[in-house]
Design an enzyme around this catalytic site. Sequence first.
Site, PDB file in Angstrom:
ATOM      1  N   ALA A  65      -1.937   1.476   2.512  1.00 15.30           N
ATOM      2  CA  ALA A  65      -1.445   0.129   2.192  1.00 15.30           C
ATOM      3  C   ALA A  65       0.047   0.248   1.922  1.00 15.30           C
ATOM      4  CB  ALA A  65      -2.180  -0.396   0.964  1.00 15.30           C
ATOM      5  N   GLY A 110      -5.341   3.300   2.724  1.00 15.69           N
ATOM      6  CA  GLY A 110      -5.858   2.200   3.550  1.00 15.69           C
ATOM      7  C   GLY A 110      -5.993   2.576   5.020  1.00 15.69           C
ATOM      8  N   GLU A 113      -9.261   4.254   5.239  1.00 17.05           N
ATOM      9  CA  GLU A 113     -10.284   3.212   5.073  1.00 17.05           C
ATOM     10  C   GLU A 113     -10.439   2.385   6.346  1.00 17.05           C
ATOM     11  OE1 GLU A 113      -8.230   2.057   1.441  1.00 17.05           O
ATOM     12  OE2 GLU A 113     -10.145   2.123   0.384  1.00 17.05           O
ATOM     13  N   GLU A 133      -4.838   7.686  -3.399  1.00 16.72           N
ATOM     14  CA  GLU A 133      -4.539   6.595  -4.341  1.00 16.72           C
ATOM     15  C   GLU A 133      -4.440   7.049  -5.790  1.00 16.72           C
ATOM     16  OE1 GLU A 133      -6.630   6.382  -1.795  1.00 16.72           O
ATOM     17  OE2 GLU A 133      -6.560   4.417  -0.870  1.00 16.72           O
TER      18      GLU A 133
HETATM   19  N1  COA Z   1       3.743   2.286   2.075  1.00 11.19           N
HETATM   20  C1  COA Z   1       5.011   1.918   2.312  1.00 11.19           C
HETATM   21  N2  COA Z   1       5.876   2.675   2.968  1.00 11.19           N
HETATM   22  C2  COA Z   1       5.437   3.864   3.434  1.00 11.19           C
HETATM   23  C3  COA Z   1       4.128   4.313   3.234  1.00 11.19           C
HETATM   24  C4  COA Z   1       3.254   3.463   2.526  1.00 11.19           C
HETATM   25  N3  COA Z   1       1.999   3.784   2.302  1.00 11.19           N
HETATM   26  N4  COA Z   1       3.994   5.530   3.785  1.00 11.19           N
HETATM   27  C5  COA Z   1       5.189   5.827   4.331  1.00 11.19           C
HETATM   28  N5  COA Z   1       6.068   4.821   4.117  1.00 11.19           N
HETATM   29  C6  COA Z   1       7.476   4.738   4.541  1.00 11.19           C
HETATM   30  C7  COA Z   1       8.361   5.602   3.664  1.00 11.19           C
HETATM   31  O1  COA Z   1       8.699   4.925   2.470  1.00 11.19           O
HETATM   32  C8  COA Z   1       9.535   5.788   4.575  1.00 11.19           C
HETATM   33  O2  COA Z   1      10.312   4.618   4.588  1.00 11.19           O
HETATM   34  P1  COA Z   1      11.946   4.713   4.488  1.00 11.19           P
HETATM   35  O3  COA Z   1      12.332   5.496   5.701  1.00 11.19           O
HETATM   36  O4  COA Z   1      12.375   3.282   4.530  1.00 11.19           O
HETATM   37  O5  COA Z   1      12.222   5.432   3.216  1.00 11.19           O
HETATM   38  C9  COA Z   1       8.888   5.897   5.956  1.00 11.19           C
HETATM   39  O6  COA Z   1       7.626   5.281   5.836  1.00 11.19           O
HETATM   40  C10 COA Z   1       8.679   7.322   6.414  1.00 11.19           C
HETATM   41  O7  COA Z   1       7.930   8.010   5.414  1.00 11.19           O
HETATM   42  P2  COA Z   1       8.373   9.396   4.752  1.00 11.19           P
HETATM   43  O8  COA Z   1       7.717   9.504   3.426  1.00 11.19           O
HETATM   44  O9  COA Z   1       9.872   9.521   4.799  1.00 11.19           O
HETATM   45  O10 COA Z   1       7.731  10.421   5.798  1.00 11.19           O
HETATM   46  P3  COA Z   1       7.293  11.917   5.496  1.00 11.19           P
HETATM   47  O11 COA Z   1       6.995  12.527   6.835  1.00 11.19           O
HETATM   48  O12 COA Z   1       8.293  12.609   4.634  1.00 11.19           O
HETATM   49  O13 COA Z   1       5.925  11.823   4.651  1.00 11.19           O
HETATM   50  C11 COA Z   1       3.745  10.950   4.129  1.00 11.19           C
HETATM   51  C12 COA Z   1       4.786  11.294   5.226  1.00 11.19           C
HETATM   52  C13 COA Z   1       2.592  10.233   4.792  1.00 11.19           C
HETATM   53  C14 COA Z   1       3.244  12.264   3.476  1.00 11.19           C
HETATM   54  C15 COA Z   1       4.404  10.063   3.045  1.00 11.19           C
HETATM   55  O14 COA Z   1       5.046   8.967   3.709  1.00 11.19           O
HETATM   56  C16 COA Z   1       3.442   9.477   2.045  1.00 11.19           C
HETATM   57  O15 COA Z   1       3.008  10.183   1.147  1.00 11.19           O
HETATM   58  N6  COA Z   1       3.115   8.176   2.180  1.00 11.19           N
HETATM   59  C17 COA Z   1       2.272   7.475   1.253  1.00 11.19           C
HETATM   60  C18 COA Z   1       0.810   7.862   1.442  1.00 11.19           C
HETATM   61  C19 COA Z   1      -0.051   7.145   0.420  1.00 11.19           C
HETATM   62  O16 COA Z   1       0.009   7.362  -0.767  1.00 11.19           O
HETATM   63  N7  COA Z   1      -0.900   6.247   0.933  1.00 11.19           N
HETATM   64  C20 COA Z   1      -1.823   5.507   0.131  1.00 11.19           C
HETATM   65  C21 COA Z   1      -1.275   4.151  -0.186  1.00 11.19           C
HETATM   66  S1  COA Z   1      -2.467   3.203  -1.089  1.00 11.19           S
END
Ligand code: COA
Length: 257
Positions: A65, A110, A113, A133
């Site tokens: 999400a 999400g 999911e 989460e």
């Molecule tokens: N919501 C909003 N933005 C997200 C996102 C999310 N769930 N997951 C990634 N993004 C965005 C990042 O903020 C970043 O945006 P920016 O360039 O404007 O800063 C962009 O996507 C790229 O992500 P980034 O974190 O730089 O890539 P990465 O390769 O270093 O890491 C992940 C990848 C997936 C490990 C990391 O993005 C992450 O942990 N995301 C969240 C996962 C999460 O907790 N999901 C559950 C949500 S309920």
Amino acid sequence: MYNNITILNENGICTITINREAKLNALNIETLQEIKAAVTAANSDTQVGGIIITGAGPKAFAAGADISEFAGFNVKQGTKMSADGHEVMNTIERSAKPVVAAVNGFALGGGCELAMACHLRIASENAKFGQPEVNLGVPPGYGGTQRLIQLIGKSRGLELLLTGDAIGANVALEYGLVNEVVPLEDLLPRCAELLNKLASKSPSALTKVIKCVNDYYQDGLDGMKTEIEEFGHAFGTKDFKEGTSAFLNKRKAAFER
Ligand code: COA
């Protein structure tokens, strides 16, 4: 027509692609509503036999999400976010036409999911699955606590839900979370091949299988009873006449959508 997804209707398959690559296809509320609308539209399009859901780019199916959207939500908004998300996932799970998740990278929160709400999941070798989460101070809110344990069992499910750890595609295959793992370049062709196979089967029988299986998990419903009803109803369909007469006449059945 849509701001966050693209639709490709080709050879009886509707491919829905989440198109927020710069945000790793994070599922903001508008994106989820668009996915729901697209699945509903594909269900009423007689040209469509099956649906693929995937993410744009080589890195993410959906990284969860959209955290930037819900970070400021209060209790009322959080509750609505979850209830609306459940409706989206239920729409996919109850789709009368088979839905395959083509998991092309991160499927977290999400995103995991969403993949789990699909009927089948094919993952590319770089795919990663998890419910992180707990790192954000919430439990999963789009059905993850229920569908993960349905798919992989309580022991492994609780481990992933409590640790927030992600697993790779091959572990997901071993756990039964995905049906197959293929190289990234083969992902969409393999999903299409699978849906083409299903397109040769009785569409009404596929719908009945989906309904019976869903009812097993539905509180207050008895899947065995549903099966008796759906089996009986099938005898009144043209698919039944076609399927049985094709067998008896030693020819291949030609079902109509
Ligand atoms: N919501 C909003 N933005 C997200 C996102 C999310 N769930 N997951 C990634 N993004 C965005 C990042 O903020 C970043 O945006 P920016 O360039 O404007 O800063 C962009 O996507 C790229 O992500 P980034 O974190 O730089 O890539 P990465 O390769 O270093 O890491 C992940 C990848 C997936 C490990 C990391 O993005 C992450 O942990 N995301 C969240 C996962 C999460 O907790 N999901 C559950 C949500 S309920």
